[in-house]
Motif scaffolding. Structure first.
Motif, PDB file in Angstrom:
ATOM      1  N   LEU A 254     -35.048  46.697 -46.980  1.00 32.40           N
ATOM      2  CA  LEU A 254     -34.145  46.058 -48.220  1.00 32.40           C
ATOM      3  C   LEU A 254     -33.516  47.409 -48.691  1.00 32.40           C
ATOM      4  N   CYS A 255     -34.105  48.180 -49.221  1.00 37.26           N
ATOM      5  CA  CYS A 255     -33.531  49.486 -50.116  1.00 37.26           C
ATOM      6  C   CYS A 255     -32.581  50.122 -49.210  1.00 37.26           C
ATOM      7  N   GLU A 256     -32.864  50.283 -48.041  1.00 32.96           N
ATOM      8  CA  GLU A 256     -31.757  50.860 -46.993  1.00 32.96           C
ATOM      9  C   GLU A 256     -30.681  50.095 -46.859  1.00 32.96           C
ATOM     10  N   PHE A 257     -30.834  48.708 -46.545  1.00 32.36           N
ATOM     11  CA  PHE A 257     -29.575  47.927 -46.426  1.00 32.36           C
ATOM     12  C   PHE A 257     -28.903  47.695 -47.568  1.00 32.36           C
ATOM     13  N   VAL A 258     -29.521  47.530 -49.024  1.00 31.03           N
ATOM     14  CA  VAL A 258     -28.681  47.633 -50.312  1.00 31.03           C
ATOM     15  C   VAL A 258     -27.804  48.919 -50.543  1.00 31.03           C
ATOM     16  N   LYS A 259     -28.388  50.016 -50.004  1.00 29.92           N
ATOM     17  CA  LYS A 259     -27.694  51.469 -50.176  1.00 29.92           C
ATOM     18  C   LYS A 259     -26.542  51.473 -49.198  1.00 29.92           C
ATOM     19  N   TYR A 260     -26.733  50.918 -48.169  1.00 28.24           N
ATOM     20  CA  TYR A 260     -25.739  50.603 -46.993  1.00 28.24           C
ATOM     21  C   TYR A 260     -24.576  49.962 -47.660  1.00 28.24           C
ATOM     22  N   LEU A 262     -23.849  49.124 -50.744  1.00 32.14           N
ATOM     23  CA  LEU A 262     -23.388  49.719 -51.931  1.00 32.14           C
ATOM     24  C   LEU A 262     -22.151  50.697 -51.473  1.00 32.14           C
ATOM     25  N   GLU A 263     -22.383  51.293 -50.378  1.00 32.79           N
ATOM     26  CA  GLU A 263     -21.499  52.495 -50.077  1.00 32.79           C
ATOM     27  C   GLU A 263     -20.228  51.778 -49.259  1.00 32.79           C
ATOM     28  N   LEU A 264     -20.273  50.415 -49.277  1.00 31.81           N
ATOM     29  CA  LEU A 264     -19.203  49.899 -48.798  1.00 31.81           C
ATOM     30  C   LEU A 264     -18.276  49.142 -49.623  1.00 31.81           C
ATOM     31  N   ALA A 265     -18.927  48.477 -50.825  1.00 35.14           N
ATOM     32  CA  ALA A 265     -18.423  47.908 -51.732  1.00 35.14           C
ATOM     33  C   ALA A 265     -19.028  47.891 -52.820  1.00 35.14           C
ATOM     34  N   ASP A 266     -18.488  47.770 -54.371  1.00 35.95           N
ATOM     35  CA  ASP A 266     -19.089  48.062 -55.569  1.00 35.95           C
ATOM     36  C   ASP A 266     -19.282  46.609 -56.375  1.00 35.95           C
ATOM     37  N   ASP A 267     -19.087  45.590 -55.498  1.00 38.45           N
ATOM     38  CA  ASP A 267     -19.192  44.155 -55.940  1.00 38.45           C
ATOM     39  C   ASP A 267     -20.673  43.934 -55.936  1.00 38.45           C
ATOM     40  N   LEU A 268     -21.530  43.911 -56.875  1.00 42.07           N
ATOM     41  CA  LEU A 268     -22.948  43.571 -56.419  1.00 42.07           C
ATOM     42  C   LEU A 268     -23.235  41.997 -56.020  1.00 42.07           C
ATOM     43  N   GLU A 269     -22.522  41.159 -56.444  1.00 38.45           N
ATOM     44  CA  GLU A 269     -22.577  39.791 -56.054  1.00 38.45           C
ATOM     45  C   GLU A 269     -22.588  39.629 -54.537  1.00 38.45           C
ATOM     46  N   LYS A 270     -21.380  40.328 -54.197  1.00 32.61           N
ATOM     47  CA  LYS A 270     -21.031  40.558 -52.861  1.00 32.61           C
ATOM     48  C   LYS A 270     -22.351  41.104 -51.883  1.00 32.61           C
ATOM     49  N   SER A 289     -33.960  34.434 -53.282  1.00 31.91           N
ATOM     50  CA  SER A 289     -33.086  34.808 -54.576  1.00 31.91           C
ATOM     51  C   SER A 289     -33.583  36.468 -54.651  1.00 31.91           C
ATOM     52  N   ILE A 290     -32.388  36.897 -55.151  1.00 32.77           N
ATOM     53  CA  ILE A 290     -32.601  38.272 -55.433  1.00 32.77           C
ATOM     54  C   ILE A 290     -31.655  38.713 -56.637  1.00 32.77           C
ATOM     55  N   VAL A 291     -32.246  39.629 -57.404  1.00 35.96           N
ATOM     56  CA  VAL A 291     -31.501  40.388 -58.399  1.00 35.96           C
ATOM     57  C   VAL A 291     -31.620  41.759 -58.293  1.00 35.96           C
ATOM     58  N   LEU A 292     -30.351  42.313 -58.334  1.00 32.57           N
ATOM     59  CA  LEU A 292     -30.094  43.788 -57.995  1.00 32.57           C
ATOM     60  C   LEU A 292     -29.422  44.479 -59.413  1.00 32.57           C
ATOM     61  N   VAL A 293     -30.125  45.387 -59.837  1.00 38.41           N
ATOM     62  CA  VAL A 293     -29.950  46.250 -61.016  1.00 38.41           C
ATOM     63  C   VAL A 293     -29.693  47.510 -60.657  1.00 38.41           C
ATOM     64  N   CYS A 294     -28.457  48.058 -61.055  1.00 40.73           N
ATOM     65  CA  CYS A 294     -27.935  49.330 -60.658  1.00 40.73           C
ATOM     66  C   CYS A 294     -27.788  50.242 -61.637  1.00 40.73           C
ATOM     67  N   PHE A 295     -28.439  51.411 -61.607  1.00 46.23           N
ATOM     68  CA  PHE A 295     -28.242  52.355 -62.717  1.00 46.23           C
ATOM     69  C   PHE A 295     -27.033  53.230 -62.477  1.00 46.23           C
ATOM     70  N   GLN A 296     -26.687  54.157 -63.230  1.00 43.84           N
ATOM     71  CA  GLN A 296     -25.656  54.981 -63.272  1.00 43.84           C
ATOM     72  C   GLN A 296     -25.458  55.918 -61.974  1.00 43.84           C
ATOM     73  N   ASN A 297     -26.642  56.222 -61.595  1.00 48.18           N
ATOM     74  CA  ASN A 297     -26.962  57.132 -60.275  1.00 48.18           C
ATOM     75  C   ASN A 297     -26.937  56.010 -59.060  1.00 48.18           C
ATOM     76  N   ALA A 298     -26.491  54.883 -58.926  1.00 54.54           N
ATOM     77  CA  ALA A 298     -26.393  54.123 -57.782  1.00 54.54           C
ATOM     78  C   ALA A 298     -25.557  54.815 -56.794  1.00 54.54           C
ATOM     79  N   PRO A 299     -25.950  54.460 -55.435  1.00 55.22           N
ATOM     80  CA  PRO A 299     -24.839  54.815 -54.366  1.00 55.22           C
ATOM     81  C   PRO A 299     -23.417  54.303 -54.969  1.00 55.22           C
ATOM     82  N   LYS A 300     -22.616  55.323 -54.519  1.00 57.38           N
ATOM     83  CA  LYS A 300     -20.864  54.873 -54.725  1.00 57.38           C
ATOM     84  C   LYS A 300     -20.506  54.536 -53.469  1.00 57.38           C
ATOM     85  N   VAL A 301     -19.112  53.786 -53.691  1.00 54.77           N
ATOM     86  CA  VAL A 301     -18.288  53.481 -52.435  1.00 54.77           C
ATOM     87  C   VAL A 301     -17.984  54.888 -51.575  1.00 54.77           C
ATOM     88  N   SER A 302     -18.198  54.920 -50.280  1.00 58.56           N
ATOM     89  CA  SER A 302     -17.839  55.987 -49.443  1.00 58.56           C
ATOM     90  C   SER A 302     -16.725  55.708 -48.067  1.00 58.56           C
TER      91      SER A 302
END
Length: 415
Positions: A254-260, A262-270, A289-302
């Motif tokens: 799940l973490c690897e999928f979320v990271k992937y 986040l590198e495609l879009a910064d819309d957390l709902e999507k 149900s899922i809640v995603l909380v991103c800190f400032q060091n979260a993966p950025k769109v690449s």
């Protein structure tokens, strides 16, 4: 095992927000279940002087939604308003509570809300037998407090790996099993008295009426486990999710999928929507149900990640076209057949953690375009649950999910 619909409800509830140095997004879907029993909480800025604190939670209800819904609105106030949490306050001031105050206050808050709900008329007279797990994080400027009661789960992703995970409260866990047996109960087919699949929860008062035992000594305990972790600059994101998600994805997947994503879009709902859709296609039959909380060091769109994903989409589109064009005398294949062919192939760069299921929408779009006169089978996952064979497959899938492959022990208990 619960009742299921003939077709999953895929409409989603979404929300997002930001503050105190974090962003969050959430998604929930009813899925195959007859009712939606999940709930959630997202609060940035806690009243009474804790403006730089935040609170996020997921509640997985069972046997009804009453307990989950009440907790989503009131658990936080039961935690932050009790004397244990606020012990350091003096008249005219609102000092931050110490670590021990917070941990003690969280435990007290859970016990208080559980006792409070017991007095609701419909819960007291047995007309409503609902209960709910609860997994939450309380963020202070310096710490993350992980809170867990049941088998929902929270994970912290830091420095490119899973740094921490809460532990599920299952009846077969040695510590939980000992408490259940000491209260006069048993663990059969890995359930409390052969019925309830979690050993800690709020509500579930049918399992909390053993004379001579305190609230944390009952068959089902409302006591949470609380872990505090010092925040670090390397923190990337936290995921809170119910077991409908974890049934089909591991922590790392799940973490690897979320990271992937986040590198495609910064819309957390999507990003969250893509998680629940993928889990549906991977076979989850539960509410999700899922809640995603991103800190400032979260993966950025690449841009590189976007290009690589576009190449993958093009490859899948061309393969679907080839499969359908070369169908020949056998006629147009159904979507499930196309998915089986693709699943047997070695396709590079599939989404980590999500695999082919994460690209279901891409494949389905091409299939629908090339086969506009298809007959709808009422099953968007491409499986055969509506047939007798499909129902047997579903029953076996439920056993696999609920018993984690312990078939030998399961058969012994059943015999």
């Amino acid at each position: 095992m619960g009742a299921f619909l003939d077709k999953p409800k895929t409409e989603k509830h979404n929300a997002h927000g930001a503050g105190n140095g974090v962003r969050y997004g959430l998604s929930s879907m009813q899925g195959w279940r007859v009712e939606m029993e999940d709930a959630h909480t997202a609060v940035v800025g806690i009243p009474r002087g804790l403006d730089d604190w935040s609170f996020f939670a997921v509640y997985d209800g069972h046997a009804g939604s009453r307990v989950a819904n009440y907790c989503s609105s009131h658990l936080l106030e039961h935690i932050t308003d009790n004397e244990d949490f606020r012990a350091t306050e003096t008249p005219g001031s609102a000092l931050e509570p110490t670590i021990e105050n917070v941990k003690s206050g969280i435990r007290t808050g859970f016990l208080k809300i559980d006792e409070y709900m017991r007095n609701f008329a419909d819960l007291r007279n047995g007309m409503d037998r609902s209960g709910s797990t609860a997994v939450a994080v309380l963020l202070s400027p310096g710490h993350v407090y992980f809170i867990n009661c049941g088998d929902s789960r929270a994970v912290l992703y830091r420095s490119g790996q899973v740094c921490f995970s809460t532990q599920d409260h299952k009846p077969s866990n040695p510590r939980e099993k000992e408490r259940i047996q000491n209260a006069g109960g048993s663990v059969m087919i890995q359930r409390v008295n052969g019925s309830l699949a979690v050993s800690r929860a709020l509500g579930d008062y049918d399992y909390k009426c053993v004379d001579g035992k305190g609230p944390t000594e009952q068959l089902v305990s409302p006591e949470p486990e609380v872990y505090e972790i010092v925040r670090a600059d390397e923190d990337e994101f936290i995921i809170l999710a119910c077991d409908g998600i974890w049934d089909v994805m591991s922590n790392e997947e799940l973490c690897e999928f979320v990271k992937y994503r986040l590198e495609l879009a910064d819309d957390l709902e999507k990003v969250c929507n893509s998680v629940v859709d993928t889990c549906l296609h991977k076979g989850s039959r539960d509410n999700m149900s899922i809640v995603l909380v991103c800190f400032q060091n979260a993966p950025k769109v690449s841009e590189e990640a976007i290009k690589k994903d576009a190449v993958l989409d093009k490859h899948l589109e061309s393969r679907v076209e080839e499969i359908m064009t070369n169908a020949g005398e056998e006629g147009m294949p159904d979507l499930a057949h196309v998915m089986r062919i693709l699943a047997a192939e070695s396709i590079p760069h599939l989404p980590p953690g999500g695999g082919l299921a994460a690209k279901r929408s891409v494949i389905e779009e091409v299939y629908n375009r090339l086969n506009p006169h298809r007959e709808s089978d009422g099953d968007p996952t491409g499986t055969e649950e509506n047939s007798a064979h499909g129902k047997l497959v579903e029953a076996l899938r439920e056993v696999r999910i609920n018993h984690r492959g312990n078939y030998h022990e399961l058969l012994q208990e059943m015999l």
